[in-house]
Design a protein around this motif. Structure first.
Motif, PDB file in Angstrom:
ATOM      1  N   VAL A   3       0.918 -13.078  -7.649  1.00 45.19           N
ATOM      2  CA  VAL A   3      -0.422 -13.897  -7.614  1.00 45.19           C
ATOM      3  C   VAL A   3      -0.783 -13.961  -6.108  1.00 45.19           C
ATOM      4  O   VAL A   3      -0.385 -14.124  -5.427  1.00 45.19           O
ATOM      5  N   HIS A   4      -2.249 -13.165  -6.551  1.00 44.01           N
ATOM      6  CA  HIS A   4      -3.418 -12.633  -5.190  1.00 44.01           C
ATOM      7  C   HIS A   4      -4.247 -13.462  -4.961  1.00 44.01           C
ATOM      8  O   HIS A   4      -4.967 -13.472  -6.304  1.00 44.01           O
ATOM      9  N   MET A   5      -4.413 -14.207  -4.259  1.00 41.58           N
ATOM     10  CA  MET A   5      -5.737 -14.036  -3.346  1.00 41.58           C
ATOM     11  C   MET A   5      -6.946 -14.179  -2.309  1.00 41.58           C
ATOM     12  O   MET A   5      -5.950 -13.359  -1.755  1.00 41.58           O
ATOM     13  N   LEU A   6      -8.141 -14.004  -2.849  1.00 41.13           N
ATOM     14  CA  LEU A   6      -8.357 -13.514  -1.829  1.00 41.13           C
ATOM     15  C   LEU A   6      -9.898 -14.983  -1.441  1.00 41.13           C
ATOM     16  O   LEU A   6      -9.591 -15.390  -2.418  1.00 41.13           O
ATOM     17  N   ARG A   7      -9.912 -14.666   0.004  1.00 35.88           N
ATOM     18  CA  ARG A   7     -10.665 -16.057   0.455  1.00 35.88           C
ATOM     19  C   ARG A   7     -11.942 -15.275   0.677  1.00 35.88           C
ATOM     20  O   ARG A   7     -11.594 -14.092   1.743  1.00 35.88           O
ATOM     21  N   PHE A   8     -13.301 -15.805   0.620  1.00 32.42           N
ATOM     22  CA  PHE A   8     -13.690 -14.968   1.639  1.00 32.42           C
ATOM     23  C   PHE A   8     -15.730 -15.810   1.991  1.00 32.42           C
ATOM     24  O   PHE A   8     -15.369 -17.050   1.085  1.00 32.42           O
ATOM     25  N   ASP A   9     -16.488 -15.360   2.416  1.00 32.89           N
ATOM     26  CA  ASP A   9     -17.914 -15.965   2.488  1.00 32.89           C
ATOM     27  C   ASP A   9     -18.941 -14.612   1.567  1.00 32.89           C
ATOM     28  O   ASP A   9     -18.383 -13.880   2.207  1.00 32.89           O
ATOM     29  N   PHE A  10     -19.818 -15.630   1.666  1.00 30.13           N
ATOM     30  CA  PHE A  10     -21.586 -13.860   1.277  1.00 30.13           C
ATOM     31  C   PHE A  10     -21.336 -14.042   2.338  1.00 30.13           C
ATOM     32  O   PHE A  10     -21.626 -15.231   3.771  1.00 30.13           O
ATOM     33  N   LYS A  11     -22.492 -12.786   3.225  1.00 34.87           N
ATOM     34  CA  LYS A  11     -23.215 -13.205   4.377  1.00 34.87           C
ATOM     35  C   LYS A  11     -24.742 -14.171   4.295  1.00 34.87           C
ATOM     36  O   LYS A  11     -24.958 -13.814   2.858  1.00 34.87           O
ATOM     37  N   ASP A  12     -24.550 -13.739   5.144  1.00 32.42           N
ATOM     38  CA  ASP A  12     -26.164 -14.727   5.784  1.00 32.42           C
ATOM     39  C   ASP A  12     -27.228 -13.954   4.697  1.00 32.42           C
ATOM     40  O   ASP A  12     -27.476 -12.809   4.961  1.00 32.42           O
ATOM     41  N   GLY A  13     -27.702 -15.095   3.877  1.00 33.10           N
ATOM     42  CA  GLY A  13     -29.094 -14.116   3.421  1.00 33.10           C
ATOM     43  C   GLY A  13     -28.649 -13.561   1.762  1.00 33.10           C
ATOM     44  O   GLY A  13     -29.629 -13.338   1.623  1.00 33.10           O
ATOM     45  N   THR A  14     -28.198 -14.142   1.728  1.00 32.98           N
ATOM     46  CA  THR A  14     -27.685 -13.226   0.049  1.00 32.98           C
ATOM     47  C   THR A  14     -27.906 -14.208  -1.152  1.00 32.98           C
ATOM     48  O   THR A  14     -27.891 -15.801  -0.615  1.00 32.98           O
ATOM     49  N   THR A  15     -29.020 -14.118  -1.886  1.00 34.16           N
ATOM     50  CA  THR A  15     -29.298 -15.394  -2.596  1.00 34.16           C
ATOM     51  C   THR A  15     -28.517 -15.683  -3.584  1.00 34.16           C
ATOM     52  O   THR A  15     -27.558 -15.148  -3.799  1.00 34.16           O
ATOM     53  N   GLU A  16     -28.695 -16.795  -4.077  1.00 35.34           N
ATOM     54  CA  GLU A  16     -28.195 -17.204  -5.114  1.00 35.34           C
ATOM     55  C   GLU A  16     -27.592 -16.012  -6.823  1.00 35.34           C
ATOM     56  O   GLU A  16     -26.395 -16.377  -7.580  1.00 35.34           O
ATOM     57  N   GLU A  17     -28.822 -15.205  -6.813  1.00 39.17           N
ATOM     58  CA  GLU A  17     -28.826 -14.678  -7.620  1.00 39.17           C
ATOM     59  C   GLU A  17     -27.674 -13.208  -7.248  1.00 39.17           C
ATOM     60  O   GLU A  17     -26.896 -13.266  -8.456  1.00 39.17           O
ATOM     61  N   GLN A  18     -27.369 -12.378  -6.111  1.00 37.25           N
ATOM     62  CA  GLN A  18     -26.377 -12.734  -6.013  1.00 37.25           C
ATOM     63  C   GLN A  18     -25.501 -12.883  -5.534  1.00 37.25           C
ATOM     64  O   GLN A  18     -24.589 -12.127  -6.005  1.00 37.25           O
ATOM     65  N   ILE A  90      -6.994 -12.201   3.153  1.00 38.43           N
ATOM     66  CA  ILE A  90      -6.367 -12.378   2.060  1.00 38.43           C
ATOM     67  C   ILE A  90      -4.620 -12.789   2.028  1.00 38.43           C
ATOM     68  O   ILE A  90      -4.488 -13.382   3.052  1.00 38.43           O
ATOM     69  N   GLY A  91      -4.710 -13.518   0.642  1.00 41.54           N
ATOM     70  CA  GLY A  91      -3.978 -14.649   0.371  1.00 41.54           C
ATOM     71  C   GLY A  91      -4.189 -15.244   0.672  1.00 41.54           C
ATOM     72  O   GLY A  91      -5.222 -16.587   1.176  1.00 41.54           O
ATOM     73  N   PRO A  92      -3.358 -16.937   0.639  1.00 40.42           N
ATOM     74  CA  PRO A  92      -1.720 -16.547   0.726  1.00 40.42           C
ATOM     75  C   PRO A  92      -1.599 -15.605  -1.278  1.00 40.42           C
ATOM     76  O   PRO A  92      -2.000 -16.302  -1.699  1.00 40.42           O
ATOM     77  N   ASP A  93      -0.636 -15.260  -0.896  1.00 41.82           N
ATOM     78  CA  ASP A  93      -0.293 -14.630  -2.147  1.00 41.82           C
ATOM     79  C   ASP A  93       1.257 -15.586  -2.114  1.00 41.82           C
ATOM     80  O   ASP A  93       2.214 -15.475  -1.657  1.00 41.82           O
ATOM     81  N   ALA A  94       1.333 -15.057  -3.572  1.00 45.41           N
ATOM     82  CA  ALA A  94       3.511 -15.653  -4.125  1.00 45.41           C
ATOM     83  C   ALA A  94       3.682 -15.123  -5.108  1.00 45.41           C
ATOM     84  O   ALA A  94       2.938 -14.099  -6.116  1.00 45.41           O
ATOM     85  N   SER A  95       5.373 -15.038  -5.388  1.00 47.33           N
ATOM     86  CA  SER A  95       5.624 -14.473  -6.615  1.00 47.33           C
ATOM     87  C   SER A  95       7.003 -15.271  -6.610  1.00 47.33           C
ATOM     88  O   SER A  95       7.647 -16.131  -5.714  1.00 47.33           O
ATOM     89  N   ASP A  96       7.507 -14.836  -8.200  1.00 42.01           N
ATOM     90  CA  ASP A  96       8.515 -15.303  -8.393  1.00 42.01           C
ATOM     91  C   ASP A  96       9.780 -14.407  -8.984  1.00 42.01           C
ATOM     92  O   ASP A  96      10.851 -14.656  -8.738  1.00 42.01           O
ATOM     93  N   ASP A  97       8.655 -12.822  -8.015  1.00 39.08           N
ATOM     94  CA  ASP A  97      10.537 -12.490  -8.294  1.00 39.08           C
ATOM     95  C   ASP A  97      11.094 -12.031  -6.778  1.00 39.08           C
ATOM     96  O   ASP A  97      10.296 -12.233  -5.870  1.00 39.08           O
ATOM     97  N   MET A  98      11.993 -12.473  -6.944  1.00 43.74           N
ATOM     98  CA  MET A  98      12.377 -12.549  -4.901  1.00 43.74           C
ATOM     99  C   MET A  98      13.120 -11.541  -4.944  1.00 43.74           C
ATOM    100  O   MET A  98      14.273 -12.000  -3.395  1.00 43.74           O
ATOM    101  N   ASP A  99      12.355 -10.432  -4.928  1.00 42.81           N
ATOM    102  CA  ASP A  99      13.219  -9.591  -4.197  1.00 42.81           C
ATOM    103  C   ASP A  99      12.607  -8.872  -2.926  1.00 42.81           C
ATOM    104  O   ASP A  99      11.202  -9.492  -3.135  1.00 42.81           O
ATOM    105  N   THR A 100      13.341  -9.184  -1.838  1.00 36.65           N
ATOM    106  CA  THR A 100      13.125  -9.583  -1.097  1.00 36.65           C
ATOM    107  C   THR A 100      12.256  -8.442   0.021  1.00 36.65           C
ATOM    108  O   THR A 100      11.469  -8.798   0.528  1.00 36.65           O
TER     109      THR A 100
END
Length: 132
Positions: A3-18, A90-100
């Motif tokens: 499970v891969h997660m990104l959190r992000f913000d838009f640049k100031d001035g980015t329109t609602e359409e963009q 980036i993250g937090p990521d997670a996995s049920d695969d216990m490969d260290t």
């Protein structure tokens, strides 16, 4: 499952359409065959986090992750998505695969992509530095 997660913000001035266009492109990327399930939208981590939006995909295994990373839909989407983002965490990521070694294997795939796609890596790096 990875499970891969990104959190992000838009640049100031980015329109609602963009913003709507970017979120639509992210949803298109999240629907490629290598993704098992996904969500794209507001970040609910909390106001102290500072990120307004989140992108989360679940990918079956490392082979599917590599297909996802190099999928033409993903690469083409990033060409339009990245110019509108102020920062990415980036993250937090997670996995049920216990490969260290799983984290190292994922990082190796990322490094392979940055070597194969240096222009993409150069556009992503400043966003990570600002948001990490």
């Amino acid at each position: 499952m990875i499970v891969h997660m990104l959190r992000f913000d838009f640049k100031d001035g980015t329109t609602e359409e963009q913003k709507a266009r970017v979120l639509g492109l992210m949803r298109r990327t999240a629907s490629v065959e290598s993704v098992s399930f996904a969500t794209v939208g507001q970040s609910l981590i909390g106001p102290g986090d500072g990120f307004s939006h989140a992108y989360c995909v679940a990918i079956e295994d490392l082979e599917a992750l590599e297909r996802y990373m190099h999928d033409p839909v993903h690469l083409e989407g990033d060409d339009e998505i990245l110019p509108h983002l102020a920062r990415i965490a980036i993250g937090p990521d997670a996995s049920d695969d216990m490969d260290t070694e799983l984290d190292a294997k994922i990082m190796a795939l990322h490094e392979k992509k940055t070597a194969l796609c240096p222009d993409w890596a150069a556009r992503l790096e400043p966003l990570l530095a600002a948001g990490a």
